[in-house]
Design an enzyme around this catalytic site. Sequence first.
Site, PDB file in Angstrom:
ATOM      1  N   LYS A  53     -19.389  34.845  88.711  1.00  0.00           N
ATOM      2  CA  LYS A  53     -19.678  35.408  90.036  1.00  0.00           C
ATOM      3  C   LYS A  53     -19.474  34.355  91.124  1.00  0.00           C
ATOM      4  O   LYS A  53     -18.927  34.638  92.194  1.00  0.00           O
ATOM      5  CB  LYS A  53     -21.110  35.970  90.068  1.00  0.00           C
ATOM      6  N   GLN A  97     -30.186  36.945  88.490  1.00  0.00           N
ATOM      7  CA  GLN A  97     -29.505  37.278  87.235  1.00  0.00           C
ATOM      8  C   GLN A  97     -30.534  37.767  86.210  1.00  0.00           C
ATOM      9  O   GLN A  97     -31.483  37.065  85.903  1.00  0.00           O
ATOM     10  CB  GLN A  97     -28.734  36.053  86.709  1.00  0.00           C
ATOM     11  N   ASP A 120     -27.417  43.552  94.655  1.00  0.00           N
ATOM     12  CA  ASP A 120     -27.268  44.263  93.381  1.00  0.00           C
ATOM     13  C   ASP A 120     -27.665  45.737  93.521  1.00  0.00           C
ATOM     14  O   ASP A 120     -27.425  46.527  92.615  1.00  0.00           O
ATOM     15  CB  ASP A 120     -28.141  43.609  92.294  1.00  0.00           C
TER      16      ASP A 120
END
Length: 293
Positions: A53, A97, A120
């Site tokens: 990412k 994460q 997200d």
Amino acid sequence: MTAKIIDGEAIAAEVRNEVKVGVDELKASGITPCLAAVLVGDVPASQVYVRTKRKACEHVGLSSVLHTPAGDIPEAQLLALIDQLNDDPAIHGILIQLPLPDHVDEAKVIERLSPSKDVDGFHPSNVGKLVIGMDTFKPCTPAGVQELLVRSGIEIAGKHAVVIGRSNIVGKPMANLLVQKHKDANATVTVCHSRTRDLAALTRQADILIAALGSPHIVTADMVKAGAVVIDVGINRVDDASAKKGYRIVGDVDFDAVSQVASAITPVPGGVGPMTVAMLMVNTLKAARMTLG
Ligand code: NAD
């Protein structure tokens, strides 16, 4: 029938190039979009995902910062780090994460995020917006699947989409995206899960079949209608003595057999995975643009 391969790498590159243009524009107006990644502990798969990412950020000109608290960080300290990132005007998007260590309440951490930095799309307020069709951050994996379909010229409206999996990060938002009254959606959606009876009877009705269950090669050719579009979200490690690492990555779909039945199919790797990362870039750019009002 031999299915057309939907090339996730190529479509993701297209999306990243578009993001780069947007990032350059923002930079010209004095804003450098920045993603903060929080990687708790030392889970090897998470380290790989975060590295990928951050590399993508670099590629599109986004800046990124990495926080790597130890795996035993007290929950209160992790929440304090999120508060600090929420309050930092130089940070536009925050990526936590997952999974987090067992002693940390994942829901609590996600709720602590500022919804305007929740790139997200997991914060309950953004999930709610998605469900009622408001503009929000679409969770990256299902958003990537939708983008793959749209950019491959696959009509979604009126189609029967069957989603296998009901997780909060893939299955549920996938279903919610495709059912919306929107030009890139308007599907009739069925969601299947571990307690679904006669899965194959439902998957065989799918015009668009999306597998997100996390078991290798569960979707076999006899479960797929001739001409269906098959999207494989699964990422599963299987032992392979012939591979350098001793394993290889396969999807939830028996690719070789199903590609003889489907009209289009995503490979694993090289299908949904790169799109997930590309959509994170899209969301971070969106978060930075939002600061302009
Ligand atoms: P999860 O374990 O949270 O959810 C799996 C879902 O599948 C559950 O809702 C469960 O009810 C359902 N399920 C499990 N076995 C089933 C069966 N035999 N029949 C029907 N339903 C079944 O997983 P997740 O986080 O949603 O991820 C799913 C898969 O997608 C995993 O392989 C994961 O690694 C992968 N994934 C890929 C990406 C990507 O970028 N490509 C992103 C996220 C997740």
